[in-house]
Design an enzyme around this catalytic site. Structure first.
Site, PDB file in Angstrom:
ATOM      1  N   LYS A 137       0.848  -1.207   0.000  1.00  0.00           N
ATOM      2  CA  LYS A 137       0.000   0.000   0.000  1.00  0.00           C
ATOM      3  C   LYS A 137       0.883   1.257   0.000  1.00  0.00           C
ATOM      4  O   LYS A 137       1.891   1.304   0.707  1.00  0.00           O
ATOM      5  CB  LYS A 137      -0.892  -0.023   1.252  1.00  0.00           C
ATOM      6  CG  LYS A 137      -1.680   1.262   1.518  1.00  0.00           C
ATOM      7  CD  LYS A 137      -2.779   1.511   0.523  1.00  0.00           C
ATOM      8  CE  LYS A 137      -3.471   2.859   0.752  1.00  0.00           C
ATOM      9  NZ  LYS A 137      -4.341   3.251  -0.373  1.00  0.00           N
TER      10      LYS A 137
ATOM     11  N   CYS B   4      -2.087  10.307  -6.312  1.00  0.00           N
ATOM     12  CA  CYS B   4      -3.257  10.037  -5.463  1.00  0.00           C
ATOM     13  C   CYS B   4      -4.239  11.218  -5.536  1.00  0.00           C
ATOM     14  O   CYS B   4      -3.863  12.346  -5.223  1.00  0.00           O
ATOM     15  CB  CYS B   4      -2.849   9.798  -4.011  1.00  0.00           C
ATOM     16  SG  CYS B   4      -4.303   9.536  -2.980  1.00  0.00           S
TER      17      CYS B   4
HETATM   18  C1  SIN Z   1      -6.143   6.216  -1.708  1.00  0.00           C
HETATM   19  O1  SIN Z   1      -5.644   5.710  -0.686  1.00  0.00           O
HETATM   20  O2  SIN Z   1      -6.878   7.208  -1.641  1.00  0.00           O
HETATM   21  C2  SIN Z   1      -5.877   5.623  -3.052  1.00  0.00           C
HETATM   22  C3  SIN Z   1      -4.451   5.774  -3.420  1.00  0.00           C
HETATM   23  C4  SIN Z   1      -4.261   6.321  -4.786  1.00  0.00           C
HETATM   24  O3  SIN Z   1      -5.206   6.453  -5.561  1.00  0.00           O
HETATM   25  O4  SIN Z   1      -3.117   6.635  -5.129  1.00  0.00           O
END
Ligand code: SIN
Length: 314
Positions: free
Chosen positions: A44, A131
């Site tokens: 993640k 993001c």
């Molecule tokens: C998120 O955690 O909002 C998604 C991550 C991303 O789209 O880079």
């Protein structure tokens, strides 16, 4: 027939992996991916400290995909560094590490710490420049000067090959400008196209409401809705950045979608929304379906058709 991919000094049994963000936050998630049929996995996107992310509901399945505004919930850099250092079984498959610092300084701080372990363990960095879900923080790669600053600082601090996770672009001039920036950075070895299509708005007509809570319902669109946009971005960067690899991400839910990504130029193929819906068993299905498409067409390796997308001549 082989789906093997040999890139970045690593051997991948097949091109499939999760998209950063899906099934990769906890050790349990990462171990499920390691045990699955995928060729690789990615952690993640992390920030220096743990983040709870945005308020729920923040992920909604839709008829042809999903909308999310997770807001980078993650267990913090040290947790993922520890996974990379002590937990991952590299004999099973290579590992990617996603990083999404909220400033140049945060990325530099994390890169300086990751660098030594990366040399030792051969984990591969994917820097998230896209993001769309942190309130008040625009997507870095939509500002080319900012993107250049991030790439310069990370190149200086990391001094090793890395990749970038890009947002979708929708205009030829933007493909040209983004590719020109990326081509200035030798250490950028791969370009992942695409993150979700940012700041979409889904409306539920019955309730007359948005469907996710953060940002008044605005969120990143994924799944089948975005496949043509993902393919366009893969092909645009494949043709503009010949010294770099392109990884495809967006709209892959069946073998034919993966075939299309590879034909457009993808080396690895990331799976997000469909993995979220179906679980890690999807990788065995995708492998079988991709092999079926290849066999029907008489291909025995991915190299035989990667990037060979035809255009229509008179
Ligand atoms: C998120 O955690 O909002 C998604 C991550 C991303 O789209 O880079």
């Amino acid at each position: 027939m082989s789906l093997e991919v040999n890139i970045l000094n690593q051997r991948f049994e097949n091109p499939f992996m999760n998209a950063a963000g899906v099934m990769c936050t906890s050790t349990e998630d990462l171990q499920k991916l390691t045990a699955s049929a995928s060729g690789s996995l990615i952690t993640k996107s992390c920030t220096p400290a743990l983040r709870e992310g945005n308020p729920e509901p923040r992920y909604k399945m839709l008829p042809l995909g999903s909308i999310n505004s997770m807001g980078l919930p993650n267990l913090g850099f040290d947790f993922y560094l520890d996974y990379v250092t002590s937990t991952h079984d590299y004999s099973k498959k290579p590992l990617f590490f996603s990083m999404s610092g909220l400033s140049v300084e945060q990325n530099v701080e994390m890169c300086s710490k990751l660098k030594e372990i990366a040399a030792e363990k051969s984990v591969i960095l994917e820097l998230n420049l896209s993001c769309p879900n942190v309130p008040g923080k625009p997507q870095i790669a939509y500002d080319f000067d900012d993107m250049r600053k991030y790439l310069q600082a990370v190149s200086d601090a990391y001094q090793r090959p890395f990749g970038v996770k890009m947002p979708p672009y929708f205009d030829m001039a933007h493909f040209d400008s983004a590719a020109a920036v990326l081509n200035d950075f030798e250490l950028v070895h791969f370009i992942t196209c695409i993150n979700s299509v940012g700041n979409a708005l889904v409306v539920d007509v019955e309730t007359e409401s948005v469907v996710i809570k953060p940002k008044n319902g605005f969120g990143g669109l994924g799944g089948e809705y975005v496949l043509p946009t993902a393919l366009a971005n893969v092909n645009a960067f494949f043709t503009r950045c010949p010294s770099k690899l392109v990884f495809g991400c967006g709209g892959v839910s069946k073998g034919e979608d993966a075939f299309a990504h590879i034909l457009a130029g993808a080396s690895m193929v990331q799976v997000g929304t469909a993995l979220h819906s179906e679980g890690e068993g999807i990788f065995a299905r995708l492998i079988g379906e991709l092999k079926e498409v290849m066999s029907r067409k008489g291909y025995t390796t991915l190299d035989e058709f990667r990037g060979k997308l035809k255009v229509i001549d008179n």
